[in-house]
Design a protein around this motif. Sequence first.
Motif, PDB file in Angstrom:
ATOM      1  N   PRO A 265       0.822  -1.208   0.000  1.00  0.00           N
ATOM      2  CA  PRO A 265       0.000   0.000   0.000  1.00  0.00           C
ATOM      3  C   PRO A 265       0.856   1.259   0.000  1.00  0.00           C
ATOM      4  N   ASP A 266       0.309   2.313  -0.579  1.00  0.00           N
ATOM      5  CA  ASP A 266       1.014   3.606  -0.619  1.00  0.00           C
ATOM      6  C   ASP A 266       1.439   4.030   0.777  1.00  0.00           C
ATOM      7  N   GLY A 267       2.616   4.564   0.875  1.00  0.00           N
ATOM      8  CA  GLY A 267       3.059   5.126   2.148  1.00  0.00           C
ATOM      9  C   GLY A 267       3.598   4.094   3.116  1.00  0.00           C
ATOM     10  N   ILE A 268       3.536   2.826   2.759  1.00  0.00           N
ATOM     11  CA  ILE A 268       4.048   1.788   3.664  1.00  0.00           C
ATOM     12  C   ILE A 268       5.380   1.288   3.135  1.00  0.00           C
ATOM     13  N   ARG A 269       6.339   1.220   4.051  1.00  0.00           N
ATOM     14  CA  ARG A 269       7.650   0.699   3.656  1.00  0.00           C
ATOM     15  C   ARG A 269       8.066  -0.365   4.645  1.00  0.00           C
ATOM     16  N   PRO A 270       8.793  -1.381   4.173  1.00  0.00           N
ATOM     17  CA  PRO A 270       9.269  -2.381   5.117  1.00  0.00           C
ATOM     18  C   PRO A 270      10.157  -1.719   6.163  1.00  0.00           C
ATOM     19  N   ASP A 271      10.050  -2.130   7.407  1.00  0.00           N
ATOM     20  CA  ASP A 271      10.832  -1.535   8.474  1.00  0.00           C
ATOM     21  C   ASP A 271      11.314  -2.642   9.406  1.00  0.00           C
ATOM     22  N   GLN A 272      12.608  -2.859   9.404  1.00  0.00           N
ATOM     23  CA  GLN A 272      13.166  -3.893  10.278  1.00  0.00           C
ATOM     24  C   GLN A 272      13.564  -3.293  11.633  1.00  0.00           C
ATOM     25  N   GLY A 273      13.238  -2.029  11.833  1.00  0.00           N
ATOM     26  CA  GLY A 273      13.476  -1.423  13.138  1.00  0.00           C
ATOM     27  C   GLY A 273      14.921  -1.060  13.413  1.00  0.00           C
ATOM     28  N   VAL A 274      15.768  -1.109  12.403  1.00  0.00           N
ATOM     29  CA  VAL A 274      17.171  -0.714  12.586  1.00  0.00           C
ATOM     30  C   VAL A 274      17.626   0.116  11.403  1.00  0.00           C
ATOM     31  N   SER A 275      18.642   0.920  11.664  1.00  0.00           N
ATOM     32  CA  SER A 275      19.242   1.664  10.563  1.00  0.00           C
ATOM     33  C   SER A 275      20.162   0.733   9.794  1.00  0.00           C
ATOM     34  N   ARG A 276      20.645   1.193   8.656  1.00  0.00           N
ATOM     35  CA  ARG A 276      21.518   0.376   7.813  1.00  0.00           C
ATOM     36  C   ARG A 276      22.959   0.543   8.269  1.00  0.00           C
ATOM     37  N   PRO A 277      23.650  -0.567   8.561  1.00  0.00           N
ATOM     38  CA  PRO A 277      25.053  -0.412   8.970  1.00  0.00           C
ATOM     39  C   PRO A 277      25.857   0.189   7.824  1.00  0.00           C
ATOM     40  N   PRO A 278      26.841   1.017   8.137  1.00  0.00           N
ATOM     41  CA  PRO A 278      27.597   1.713   7.098  1.00  0.00           C
ATOM     42  C   PRO A 278      28.490   0.778   6.284  1.00  0.00           C
ATOM     43  N   ASP A 279      28.979  -0.308   6.922  1.00  0.00           N
ATOM     44  CA  ASP A 279      30.019  -1.127   6.287  1.00  0.00           C
ATOM     45  C   ASP A 279      29.485  -2.420   5.666  1.00  0.00           C
ATOM     46  N   LEU A 280      28.195  -2.418   5.332  1.00  0.00           N
ATOM     47  CA  LEU A 280      27.557  -3.648   4.860  1.00  0.00           C
ATOM     48  C   LEU A 280      28.093  -4.111   3.499  1.00  0.00           C
TER      49      LEU A 280
END
Length: 282
Positions: free
Chosen positions: A116-131
């Motif tokens: 649905p519009d406006g919904i994004r998956p959210d794993q509850g963490v930010s993205r690590p910089p060194d991935l």
Amino acid sequence: MNASTYVEPSESQPEIPLLGGDVTEGVVRVGDTVRRPVGSNAPLVHALLRHLEEAGFEGAPRLLGIDAAGREVLTFVPGEVAGRPRPAWIADEERLASVGRLVRDYHDAVAGFVMPDGIRPDQGVSRPPDLPPAPPYPAEVMGHADYTPDNIVFRDGRAAALIDFDLARPASKVDEMYNTMLYWAPLGDPADADPLLREVDVPRRCRILADAYGMSDADRSRLVEVAVLRTRRSWFSMRHIAEERGGGWARMWAEGVGDQIKRCEAWLDRNGAAIDAALTAP
Ligand SMILES: Nc1ncnc2c1ncn2[C@@H]1O[C@H](COP(=O)(O)OP(=O)(O)O)[C@@H](O)[C@H]1O
Ligand SMILES: [Mg+2]
């Protein structure tokens, strides 16, 4: 659209803790329902569960609403999960094939799902910089992405339902099969496997899952590559999530999950060719 308020039956029922999951505190059974804290990915998960209900997919709990305590209310799915200690049947090849079929059925049911519009998956963490890089294959379905033994309910000797859609996110089908094999083949150093799975023929079990699912030839030949890239990446994301979220994640890291991931990487180096051969043999 928000989930509606759940109307409790007039007779109150006791709350029975549901153990076995690794990370969500406070999962309880109340009568024929399960109550879980609403996670950061709930907008997506709730839309997904509604889609699966409308599609008539029997292999997922139904979302009944939000209770007075602000928890999500799901139907309790009768059956058994392969909790801890693991039951002997976790090694059974018929059951294994049924896991592959359930993942396939889920993908068929979720195929028409539109985020649905406006919904994004959210794993509850930010993205690590060194991935390190992810596999280069585009998302094809809304993946479940967490096919652990504790997240599959068995009935009459076969995998009947998926639970715990908290990690749902767009995924390639080969990513989904990698995740399934990770837990069920399983992929990793036997020293880290449950004793019941320490001596199984892992390449053969990968093949059983692939055949039951109906993996494409292209995906079969990509599986080991995806496993290697995902394993390498998971060391960084697990460390990051442990630091950022603490709780069960920090506990897993402290218990050595990082070293286990490193052992898995080395094991894939030694066994990737055999897995590839089993998956791609005529
Ligand atoms: N809808 C459900 N029906 C039946 N059992 C469930 C349901 N939801 C959770 N459980 C049980 O509770 C355990 C933990 O719930 P889960 O949602 O997987 O939490 P966690 O995020 O901690 O893994 C599951 O392994 C399962 O045994
Ligand atoms: Mg779970």
